[in-house]
Every structure is written in structure tokens, then in C-alpha cells.
Design an enzyme around this catalytic site. Sequence first.
Site, PDB file in Angstrom:
ATOM      1  N   GLU A 123      41.657  25.478 -45.149  1.00 54.92           N
ATOM      2  CA  GLU A 123      41.206  24.009 -45.584  1.00 54.92           C
ATOM      3  C   GLU A 123      42.581  23.072 -45.591  1.00 54.92           C
ATOM      4  O   GLU A 123      43.529  23.458 -46.232  1.00 54.92           O
ATOM      5  CB  GLU A 123      40.456  24.315 -46.632  1.00 54.92           C
ATOM      6  CG  GLU A 123      40.032  22.917 -47.463  1.00 54.92           C
ATOM      7  CD  GLU A 123      39.393  23.302 -48.709  1.00 54.92           C
ATOM      8  OE1 GLU A 123      38.563  22.176 -49.085  1.00 54.92           O
ATOM      9  OE2 GLU A 123      39.231  24.207 -49.190  1.00 54.92           O
ATOM     10  N   LYS A 151      32.618  18.794 -44.917  1.00 57.62           N
ATOM     11  CA  LYS A 151      32.450  19.771 -46.194  1.00 57.62           C
ATOM     12  C   LYS A 151      31.071  19.251 -46.680  1.00 57.62           C
ATOM     13  O   LYS A 151      31.093  18.195 -47.090  1.00 57.62           O
ATOM     14  CB  LYS A 151      33.707  19.996 -46.862  1.00 57.62           C
ATOM     15  CG  LYS A 151      33.497  20.952 -48.074  1.00 57.62           C
ATOM     16  CD  LYS A 151      34.746  20.919 -48.687  1.00 57.62           C
ATOM     17  CE  LYS A 151      34.884  22.071 -49.948  1.00 57.62           C
ATOM     18  NZ  LYS A 151      35.969  22.320 -50.532  1.00 57.62           N
ATOM     19  N   CYS A 203      35.325  26.670 -47.906  1.00 53.62           N
ATOM     20  CA  CYS A 203      35.476  26.731 -49.364  1.00 53.62           C
ATOM     21  C   CYS A 203      34.305  26.977 -50.111  1.00 53.62           C
ATOM     22  O   CYS A 203      33.293  27.927 -49.802  1.00 53.62           O
ATOM     23  CB  CYS A 203      36.503  25.955 -49.776  1.00 53.62           C
ATOM     24  SG  CYS A 203      37.372  26.555 -51.187  1.00 53.62           S
TER      25      CYS A 203
END
Length: 296
Positions: free
Chosen positions: A54, A125, A158
Site C-alpha cells: 500500500e 480503498k 489493508c
Amino acid sequence: MSQSTREAASAQGTLVASVQMEPRIGEKAENVAHSIRLIEEAAAAGAMLVVLPELANTGYVFESREEALELAEPVPEGETSCAWIDAARSLGIYVAAGIAEREGSRLYNSALLVGPDGYIGTYRKLHLWNEENRIFERGNLGLPVFETSIGKLAIAICYDGWFPEVYRLQSAKGADIICVPTNWVPMPGQPEQSAAMANILTVAAAHSNGVSIVCANRIGVERTQPFIGQSLIVGAQGWPLAGPASPDQEEILYARINVEQSRKSRRLNAFNEVLSDRRDDVYDLMLGTGWPVPLR
């Protein structure tokens, strides 16, 4: 690698690589150059899919939204995107990598997917972690699944992995391999000898959805925030294929994923298959999104 060796390797499955590295906050040119070297190393080993962490180009712990805005780039025309596109093209491979994306005045914690023919797509995200909520907008591109020559690829980032809906919808849309650029941090209350919570969640998600998951975490301490490493690659039956990696060293994990065998492994026995057993008389298979269930 000879043609016969390459054909034998292809029959066994696609070699995928999880790159565990340590980006440095703000050192974008150095981070990208380092990532290219690691991509080239993985490609030299035969990897056809390489996953980076990330925010691999910028580092993670921004002091302010203004700092992030200064470091972020448009995708795919920004310099980092172009560098990764050029690498994927020249090496004939696929790369999924986390990037700070700027779209006008808006910022996204994103990942792009590039391949032998160039840019393929972007994922933003959906679930922002902690101070990210001060920096980024929440993702607005949904959960795309990209058709490639090595199978159907999707991306999660994540904290997205804490939400079973993400993996469920990606698998329902036909994903074979989910790439997870991540910056996992220690979880409160973790017993000393326990596996990382992120790893436990990844194993469960792979098994219950019949998908392979390639997680690439970072290492190091950035502005007092430690990162836990422990990258891993999990097969569609839920068993780890490689890793967890070291908690504090850069390294590359490799594993072979046979997409056809993975699809077959969703059938657990003569009666049960993890996707077709879903009770659409009780709950919506696409969780209320209105997305069509693709034909398999």
C-alpha cells in the site's frame, strides 16, 4: 528459462510474487526506483504477477492532507504509474501496486493494475483506517474485477480485509486472485505468539470464498508507526502457499497458483460448493449492490 521449462511451469500454475519492502515517507523517486528493482527481481524468477505494498511510492504516515496532496499523482498518467506501466510492458508481467492518487483536489488511497499491454484499471480503498480519514476520500469505484490472461484479478487494500463483504463480492463477480497491497500495523491485545490478525482474516476469506489472495505488506517504523511485515500468499483452499514473511526484513515471497484447479477446489465434497451453496432465498447474493451475478 527454456520454452519447455516455461511450458511445464505454466501447466503447474502462474508464479505470483508478494514484495515486502520499506518505502520511505516522501522519498518518491527512490521508492519507485527500489520497487522497479524488486519487480525486475521477481520477474527474473519467473513471476507473472507482482504485488507491491500500500502507498508503495510515497510512504504512509502523512503529517497532513497538504503533504499527501503534494506527493499524490493522477492515475494512470502520473510519473509513478508510467514507471510501473513501462516495467510491466518491458517484462511482460502484471503488477498491482499501492499509490496515493490525486483527482483534482480529491485524494484516494488507491492501487493500480498494469500488465503487458499497459494500464488495466484502478481500485480505490473503500474502508479507511484511523488517520487516513483525515487525508483521503473513501473509494468510489466499487469492487472491479479485471479480466487478464492469467485469470480474473481483483484488488483490496489493508483494512478492506476486515470486511467479509469485500472478498465475498469479488468472488461473486468471478475473481480468481485478489491482490492486497497493505500496510498492516500491530493490533491491540494480540497475544505474543499469535498469528497476525490480518493473516487469520486472509486465510478465512480465501477458504470461504474459494479465491487465492496475495498480500504484500511493508516493514519498518515511520514517524513512530511500526509495521508488522508478515506478508503471505494464500491458496483458494485457505492454506498458506508462502509466508508469513519476516516481521522486519525486505523479501519476496513466491507461489504458484493454478486458476483452473483453484476454481475446482471451491467444491468441498459431492454436496457442497462454497459459492453455489449460498442461500439466495434468504439473502441477496450481491449484498444489495444490484450488481448482476456473472455467469461462471
